[in-house]
Motif scaffolding. Structure first.
Motif, short mmCIF file in Angstrom:
data_model
loop_
_atom_site.label_atom_id
_atom_site.label_comp_id
_atom_site.label_asym_id
_atom_site.label_seq_id
_atom_site.Cartn_x
_atom_site.Cartn_y
_atom_site.Cartn_z
N GLN A 103 -37.99 -10.03 53.96
CA GLN A 103 -38.33 -9.58 52.60
C GLN A 103 -37.24 -8.68 52.01
O GLN A 103 -37.14 -8.54 50.79
CB GLN A 103 -39.69 -8.88 52.57
CG GLN A 103 -39.73 -7.51 53.18
CD GLN A 103 -41.15 -6.93 53.20
OE1 GLN A 103 -42.11 -7.60 52.86
NE2 GLN A 103 -41.27 -5.68 53.61
N ARG A 107 -33.74 -10.42 49.14
CA ARG A 107 -33.70 -9.83 47.79
C ARG A 107 -32.38 -9.09 47.57
O ARG A 107 -32.19 -8.45 46.54
CB ARG A 107 -34.89 -8.90 47.56
CG ARG A 107 -34.89 -7.61 48.37
CD ARG A 107 -36.17 -6.85 48.10
NE ARG A 107 -36.25 -5.58 48.78
CZ ARG A 107 -37.39 -5.05 49.22
NH1 ARG A 107 -38.52 -5.69 49.04
NH2 ARG A 107 -37.41 -3.87 49.81
N PRO A 121 -35.77 -9.76 38.60
CA PRO A 121 -37.20 -10.06 38.75
C PRO A 121 -37.57 -11.25 37.88
O PRO A 121 -36.91 -11.52 36.88
CB PRO A 121 -37.89 -8.78 38.28
CG PRO A 121 -36.90 -8.08 37.43
CD PRO A 121 -35.53 -8.51 37.88
N PRO A 122 -38.64 -11.96 38.23
CA PRO A 122 -39.04 -13.11 37.40
C PRO A 122 -39.36 -12.72 35.96
O PRO A 122 -39.02 -13.46 35.02
CB PRO A 122 -40.29 -13.63 38.12
CG PRO A 122 -40.12 -13.21 39.54
CD PRO A 122 -39.43 -11.87 39.46
N THR B 50 -44.16 -9.26 39.70
CA THR B 50 -43.04 -9.99 39.10
C THR B 50 -42.19 -9.13 38.17
O THR B 50 -41.18 -9.61 37.65
CB THR B 50 -43.53 -11.22 38.30
OG1 THR B 50 -44.55 -10.82 37.41
CG2 THR B 50 -44.01 -12.31 39.23
N GLY B 52 -40.68 -6.56 39.31
CA GLY B 52 -39.72 -5.88 40.17
C GLY B 52 -38.91 -6.82 41.03
O GLY B 52 -39.30 -7.97 41.27
N ARG B 53 -37.79 -6.33 41.51
CA ARG B 53 -36.95 -7.13 42.40
C ARG B 53 -37.64 -7.40 43.74
O ARG B 53 -37.29 -8.32 44.44
CB ARG B 53 -35.62 -6.38 42.64
CG ARG B 53 -34.68 -6.38 41.44
CD ARG B 53 -34.12 -7.76 41.19
NE ARG B 53 -33.53 -8.31 42.41
CZ ARG B 53 -32.32 -8.03 42.84
NH1 ARG B 53 -31.54 -7.25 42.13
NH2 ARG B 53 -31.86 -8.56 43.96
N ASP B 54 -38.59 -6.54 44.09
CA ASP B 54 -39.30 -6.72 45.36
C ASP B 54 -40.58 -7.53 45.16
O ASP B 54 -41.57 -7.33 45.86
CB ASP B 54 -39.61 -5.36 45.99
CG ASP B 54 -40.40 -4.45 45.06
OD1 ASP B 54 -40.58 -4.82 43.87
OD2 ASP B 54 -40.83 -3.37 45.50
N TRP B 55 -40.55 -8.48 44.20
CA TRP B 55 -41.77 -9.18 43.83
C TRP B 55 -42.42 -9.94 44.98
O TRP B 55 -43.64 -9.99 45.07
CB TRP B 55 -41.50 -10.12 42.65
CG TRP B 55 -40.46 -11.18 42.86
CD1 TRP B 55 -39.09 -11.01 42.77
CD2 TRP B 55 -40.65 -12.55 43.22
NE1 TRP B 55 -38.45 -12.20 43.03
CE2 TRP B 55 -39.38 -13.16 43.30
CE3 TRP B 55 -41.77 -13.33 43.45
CZ2 TRP B 55 -39.19 -14.50 43.62
CZ3 TRP B 55 -41.60 -14.68 43.77
CH2 TRP B 55 -40.32 -15.24 43.86
N ALA B 57 -42.12 -9.17 48.27
CA ALA B 57 -42.61 -8.21 49.26
C ALA B 57 -43.94 -7.61 48.82
O ALA B 57 -44.83 -7.36 49.65
CB ALA B 57 -41.58 -7.10 49.45
N ARG B 58 -44.11 -7.44 47.53
CA ARG B 58 -45.31 -6.73 47.07
C ARG B 58 -46.56 -7.58 47.16
O ARG B 58 -47.67 -7.06 47.00
CB ARG B 58 -45.06 -6.20 45.66
CG ARG B 58 -44.05 -5.04 45.70
CD ARG B 58 -43.65 -4.59 44.33
NE ARG B 58 -44.78 -4.08 43.58
CZ ARG B 58 -44.79 -3.93 42.26
NH1 ARG B 58 -43.73 -4.29 41.56
NH2 ARG B 58 -45.84 -3.44 41.66
N TYR B 60 -47.54 -8.54 49.80
CA TYR B 60 -48.11 -8.08 51.07
C TYR B 60 -48.51 -6.60 50.99
O TYR B 60 -48.87 -5.99 51.98
CB TYR B 60 -47.09 -8.26 52.20
CG TYR B 60 -46.56 -9.67 52.31
CD1 TYR B 60 -47.39 -10.69 52.76
CD2 TYR B 60 -45.26 -9.99 51.93
CE1 TYR B 60 -46.93 -12.00 52.85
CE2 TYR B 60 -44.78 -11.29 52.01
CZ TYR B 60 -45.62 -12.29 52.47
OH TYR B 60 -45.16 -13.59 52.55
N VAL B 362 -38.27 -15.44 50.25
CA VAL B 362 -38.88 -14.69 51.36
C VAL B 362 -39.96 -15.54 52.03
O VAL B 362 -40.00 -15.68 53.26
CB VAL B 362 -39.47 -13.36 50.86
CG1 VAL B 362 -40.25 -12.67 51.98
CG2 VAL B 362 -38.38 -12.45 50.33
#
Lengths: 156, 536
Positions: A103, A107, A121-122, B50, B52-55, B57-58, B60, B362
């Motif tokens: 994860q 990224r 981000p999307p 969506t 954030g860049r950690d979309w 990971a989030r 979970y 991911v």
């Protein structure tokens, strides 16, 4: 947002993670992909383990112990290695390692650009997908009704 | 139990999710004083993954579908150790609609006549025709994208054009045509154009973890704004402990914990429970009293029993061609080819397929490693390239039959953060469901091979797919065999109503949200039509 968890790990656990990450996702010279032991990626993993922090600490301790404290024994995932044995015997715990490492690896800007994604981000830009050709449904239409009437149960 | 008493209301609704919002909106035109207590809070679209860049990971983290994984203050823990299928839900304004896929099929006419047609389970006391006007009303409120003319359903309307087929839909649709099997664009609670001031979908692709665009219709954006404008009061972060009753066996209101941790009592003339198939039996069982020693509304002994999930099979293929991957709603098309009973298959009832697009990087990597398709070490990158943007598949949504052995009870030890006993799930997959799952995997494998898949992976049953929580306070005409009557009123407590998935008599083989909401609107209409003698 992602919780910062880096302080949960001691030096041995950090080095153990670095060894495992390199074994799981090594760098690729041909494509220019970094390994998962890249300092920025390792920093991200340590900072954002979130709900998996306790499980990750447990896995790192267990693997360090299984390797007899020899980190070199954790730098290979080949058949018969400490890591391969651990994976086979503990798929759920191996899954924790795969999640926390992947994860963050997938990224990283460098990684995303090489695999063909924009590092963003999307939202709000979104994406395009093809509308498609609805004439594909002609055979389905031609076949006609397939549901049962509730009164007599006969399918048409 | 004591607590600060509030001013009484006419109607108290417990739960602000799919059904609570619908019943609140519908009852608002009565001008009664209506209050809804919701244990969670409003969710800000700017906080959805969506943004954030950690979309990935989030999904979970705070937006995991598992309440046990989230563990947020508004969540209650669930003992699911004795179930191969784990609970998925969301506690907040909008409830499960915040994290659902927006797949919006109706039940079929035959689903209401299971005993008559197939000799199993029980018929519903209402029919497809009973609910049809409420399905239509709910579709208008929700905004449904789809394509009229699906031969798997009686005629029905949609509000918007269907979701794009994309490369995935075109490929799988072509395979279905080769096999001669039914498929059709899904009815989707996702805007394909501006609808009701909500923006169209921009293919963020992460619908299951909240739609930052607001294109996916969840009740925080559809029903609630209208209900609140019509003077329904919605109090968030208020967790109901128990429903109180008087010597006349009537509900008098509910005890709850307010956002400051203060115990309060909310008097009400009518109490409506809308907590779905786990939360509703939990609350009724927690409301046991001297008069109702086995739990409120439980003279039948059926509160909590007959829990039905939809056992899911997940079948994913990997292809040489590049597909949609993480772009676009995960849903797009369905198949009802194996929905109706065919005795030659070795089981009764059936299932639908919900075709699905691909995964982000991911999820591609973690699924690929778990499935043994992406190795650790030198082969990792080559393995990843083979899978990323090259996957598509489906889930089979199998009808579960009601069995009393599958149930929700109160855990003797586990409690939530307010000390309220938590639910325990006891569930095992029935023989019919297992045969159905196996059939669905075999046929899906055929579909994916026909489409050209070079590798196929299977999860059956999907462990984290307990989205659909049904049957634990079933509807019926016989008070000894059901918890509520044919218009949602408790057989035992004449001013207590249930409007969520727990009243389902059978599960059908499709996602239940549109039916849950249609039932809520139907019960609301029944209440309105009987106001002069509601408690007779």
């Amino acid at each position: 947002m992602t919780k910062v968890t880096a302080s949960a790990f001691d030096d041995v656990q950090r080095e153990t993670l670095r060894a495992i990450a390199a074994a799981m996702i090594p760098p690729c010279r041909e494509s220019g992909l970094p390994g998962a032991d890249d300092p920025a990626i390792i920093g991200d993993i340590l900072a954002s383990a979130g709900r998996d922090t306790a499980a990750l600490v447990g896995v790192l301790d267990a693997l360090h112990s299984a390797a007899g404290g020899n980190l070199d024994a954790l730098r290979s995932a080949e058949h018969g290695s400490v890591l391969a044995t651990f994976r086979a015997e503990n798929p759920a715990l191996a899954g924790v390692l795969e999640l926390v490492i992947a994860q963050c690896y997938y990224r990283d800007d460098r990684v995303l650009l090489i695999i063909g994604m924009e590092p963003r981000p999307p939202f709000p830009k979104g994406y395009e997908i093809e509308e498609g050709d609805w004439s594909l449904l002609d055979p389905v239409r031609a076949r006609g009704k397939i549901y049962r009437d509730a009164d007599d149960g006969r399918a048409s | 139990m004591t607590g600060t008493a509030n001013d009484p209301v006419d109607v108290l609704i417990i739960g602000g999710g799919a059904s609570g919002a619908a019943v609140a909106w519908s009852l608002a035109d009565t001008r009664m004083r209506i209050l809804c207590l919701e244990q969670g809070d409003w969710v800000k679209p700017t906080e959805f993954p969506t943004t954030g860049r950690d979309w990935e990971a989030r999904q979970y983290g705070d937006f995991s579908v598992s309440p046990n994984r989230r563990g947020l203050p508004e969540d209650y823990p669930i003992n699911e150790d004795e179930s191969p299928i784990k609970i998925a839900n969301f506690n907040g304004v909008g409830g499960g609609t915040i994290l659902y896929a927006g797949h919006f099929p109706r039940l079929h006419p035959s689903d209401f006549r299971v005993r008559s047609l197939d000799g199993v389970a029980d018929d519903w006391p209402i029919s497809y025709e009973t609910l049809e006007p409420y399905y239509a009303q709910n579709d208008e409120m929700t905004g449904v994208a789809g394509l009229e003319g699906d031969p798997a359903y009686p005629p029905k309307s949609v509000q918007m054009p269907p979701l794009p087929l994309g490369r995935t839909g075109a490929m799988l649709g072509g395979a279905m045509n080769t096999l001669g099997w039914h498929w059709w664009p899904s009815d989707a609670a996702i805007n394909t154009q501006t609808y009701d001031d909500r923006a169209p979908c921009i293919n963020l692709g992460h619908c299951l973890h909240g739609c930052a665009q607001g294109a996916k219709s969840s009740t925080d954006g559809s029903y609630w704004p209208k209900a609140i404008r019509a003077r329904v009061e919605l109090r968030t972060r208020c967790r109901v402990r128990r429903i109180e009753t008087d010597s006349d066996r009537m509900a008098t209101g509910a005890h709850y914990v307010d956002p400051d941790g203060v115990e309060r009592f909310q008097p009400a003339a009518i109490v409506i429970v809308a907590c779905n198939g786990v939360g509703t039996p939990r609350l009724l069982l927690n409301s046991a009293s001297e008069q109702f020693p086995e739990g409120l509304a439980n003279s039948s002994g059926l509160v909590g029993k007959n829990l039905m999930f939809h056992p899911y099979g997940q079948i994913r293929g990997y292809f040489d061609r590049k597909l949609d991957a993480y772009r676009g709603p995960r849903i797009g098309a369905w198949s009802m080819e194996f929905y109706e009973t065919d005795a030659s298959r070795g089981f009764v009832r059936g299932y639908c397929y919900q075709f699905s697009r691909g995964l982000g990087p991911v999820s591609t990597a973690t699924a690929g490693m778990a499935d043994g398709l992406i190795p650790w070490g030198e082969g990792h990158h080559a393995g990843f390239r083979r899978l990323f943007e090259h996957s598509a598949g489906m889930v089979s949504i199998c009808e579960d039959l009601p069995e009393e052995i599958n149930r929700v009870t109160l855990d003797p030890q586990l409690t939530d953060s307010d000390g309220i006993p938590a639910p325990k799930i006891t569930y095992r997959l029935g023989e019919n469901s297992q045969k159905m799952l196996d059939h669905s995997i075999a046929r899906a494998t055929e579909i994916l091979k026909t489409a050209g898949a070079r590798e196929i992976t299977v999860k059956s049953p999907m462990p984290s797919a307990g989205w659909h929580l049904l049957g634990t306070a079933r509807m019926g005409l016989d008070p000894q065999r059901s918890v509520v009557n044919d218009w949602g009123r408790s057989h035992d407590v004449r001013n207590l109503f249930i409007v969520d998935g727990s009243v389902f008599v059978t599960a059908g083989g499709v996602n239940p949200t549109s039916t849950i909401q249609a039932i809520a609107l139907y019960v609301a209409d029944q209440i309105k039509a009987r106001l002069h003698n509601l408690f007779d």
